[in-house]
Design an enzyme around this catalytic site. Structure first.
Site, PDB file in Angstrom:
ATOM      1  N   HIS A   1       0.831  -1.209   0.000  1.00  0.00           N
ATOM      2  CA  HIS A   1       0.000   0.000   0.000  1.00  0.00           C
ATOM      3  C   HIS A   1       0.863   1.255   0.000  1.00  0.00           C
ATOM      4  O   HIS A   1       1.034   1.899  -1.016  1.00  0.00           O
ATOM      5  CB  HIS A   1      -0.941  -0.039   1.204  1.00  0.00           C
TER       6      HIS A   1
ATOM      7  N   HIS B   1      -1.348   0.067 -11.590  1.00  0.00           N
ATOM      8  CA  HIS B   1      -2.127   0.415 -10.413  1.00  0.00           C
ATOM      9  C   HIS B   1      -3.384  -0.429 -10.416  1.00  0.00           C
ATOM     10  O   HIS B   1      -3.943  -0.725 -11.478  1.00  0.00           O
ATOM     11  CB  HIS B   1      -2.492   1.907 -10.432  1.00  0.00           C
TER      12      HIS B   1
ATOM     13  N   ASP C   1       3.713   6.849  -7.332  1.00  0.00           N
ATOM     14  CA  ASP C   1       4.893   6.497  -6.542  1.00  0.00           C
ATOM     15  C   ASP C   1       6.189   6.545  -7.351  1.00  0.00           C
ATOM     16  O   ASP C   1       7.275   6.559  -6.770  1.00  0.00           O
ATOM     17  CB  ASP C   1       4.734   5.088  -5.959  1.00  0.00           C
TER      18      ASP C   1
END
Length: 423
Positions: free
Chosen positions: A268, A309, A365
């Site tokens: 996560h 994702h 990210d």
């Protein structure tokens, strides 16, 4: 208008069951299955809740196929291009509308008022080893706040909910900064009244004893953008954890502490840390083809971190925004060879049929870790930074759930153990 229904046909038992359709403002309609066990004798089975709606919410909308993210109806690109502060966006998430100048000022003053920690909260840090993971400390300290601020814990009182939410938004940045200082052996400082949200955060984190810390406007600007992008992301694992814990009627500090613990998981909140480790492993641009091949080899455990994702099947809109600020940060603080490596890796992956067919695009990210690293934030603090930003979404979802009526969460299961036995 007559509500749409769908018909479930059970051919084994020769039954038909009418189930109502829930029509969202945007997105895929859902089937209300709450009457299914009684009407047909079945539960539904959905491991990971990948196709199950757990709640009705007005806060955030994601269109994964189109690569769209909206807070309260505003596209994320709009919010990031209009010089809004993170606190303005936090106000939007919580209240549903962007603040007027007067409301923005009042909200900012509330956060300033609540950001100081009780001295005895600071003493709690002494119970942790100096090299404890920041997320372990953050989880523990946030959970302990209910013992210090127990005067406003009636979750069914709107004013109590608001004050508790303001305390969480204001104090978690201070706790995160103190966590960093504790690992360095620095004494804890106290916020300066004139410092805004990010000036306070940077000063509380980095000011060394006996010296004055000069706030870099670019660092504050970059963090403001990153925090807006990380503020909320619909019903992800940590937000769902906050809602599930909150559905028991527990206090908000306990619910958010549970969310922080969920965010700590590598699947996560730890992805941006994994991206930097991956780039270090690849090393140089010349090694990219070899690692692309490794990522495509189903027998090789190597994965390209920061690509793909669970929700987005298109380019993560947050990644494009972060990519732009990356250039400004690295130009100011000095080039990071990992930035060039990241760009070349993205370029190679987006030209490869394997990644194109699977729609594995860079996500938020992929670049955020490079920015945090340039700002001298250590790798083990990355997820704590994520938690500070995501607090805005957590308290907004918690408040929405409580204020609109709630029932305790109670998932069902399919028992696959032994039948009844005797000794």
């Amino acid at each position: 208008m007559t509500q749409r229904t769908v018909t479930l046909i059970d051919k084994v038992n020769n039954k038909e069951v009418e189930l109502p359709v829930v029509e969202p403002v945007l997105g895929t309609p859902g089937i209300d299955i709450s009457t299914l066990p009684k009407a047909a004798g079945y539960f539904t089975h959905d491991p990971g809740y990948g196709v199950t709606s757990s709640c009705v919410s007005k806060i955030t909308y994601i269109d994964g196929a189109a690569g769209k993210l909206m807070y309260r109806g505003y596209p994320i690109e709009t919010l990031c291009s209009n010089n809004l502060s993170f606190l303005d966006v936090t106000y939007l998430l919580y209240h549903g509308e962007l603040p007027t100048p007067a409301q923005s000022k009042e909200f900012d003053e509330s956060i300033r008022f609540y950001r100081m920690l009780n001295r005895r909260v600071q003493n709690f840090f002494e119970g942790f080893n100096y090299d404890a993971h920041p997320m372990a400390i953050l989880t523990g300290i946030v959970g302990s706040l209910a013992a210090f601020y127990h005067d406003r814990l009636d979750v069914n009182n709107p004013e109590d909910r608001y004050i508790a939410s303001m305390r969480l938004i204001a104090k978690i940045p201070t706790i995160a900064a103190c966590t960093f200082r504790y690992s360095r052996g620095y004494p804890f400082g106290y916020p300066k009244e004139e410092d805004d949200y990010f000036e306070h955060f940077l000063r509380t984190m980095f000011e060394r004893p006996g010296s004055s810390y000069e706030i870099d406007p670019l660092a504050a600007k970059a963090l403001n953008l990153l925090f807006i992008l990380h503020a909320d992301h619909e019903q992800n694992a940590s937000t769902s954890t906050v809602r599930l814990a909150g559905s028991t009627g527990t206090n908000p500090y306990a619910a958010v502490s549970a969310g922080i613990a969920a965010l700590w998981g590598a699947a996560h909140g730890g992805a941006n840390e994994a991206v930097l480790k991956m780039l270090d492993q690849i090393g140089t641009v010349e090694n990219i083809p070899k690692f692309i091949a490794k990522a495509k080899d189903k027998n090789d455990p190597f994965k390209l971190m920061g690509f793909g994702h669970r929700v987005y099947r298109n380019y993560d809109p947050r990644a494009r925004i972060i990519q732009n600020v990356c250039y400004d940060v690295l130009k100011h603080y000095g080039d990071d060879p990992r930035m060039e490596l990241a760009l070349r890796l993205e370029e190679a992956a987006l030209k490869d049929d394997y990644f194109i067919e699977r729609k594995l695009y860079p996500n938020v990210d992929f670049y955020s870790g490079i920015i945090y690293s340039a700002l001298k934030i250590p790798v083990n603090m990355f997820t704590a930074m994520f938690a500070v930003a995501r607090t805005a979404g957590w308290v907004s979802h918690w408040n929405e759930m409580i204020s609109e009526g709630y029932r305790i969460g109670r998932p069902r299961q399919m028992y696959m153990g032994s039948e009844e036995r005797t000794i």
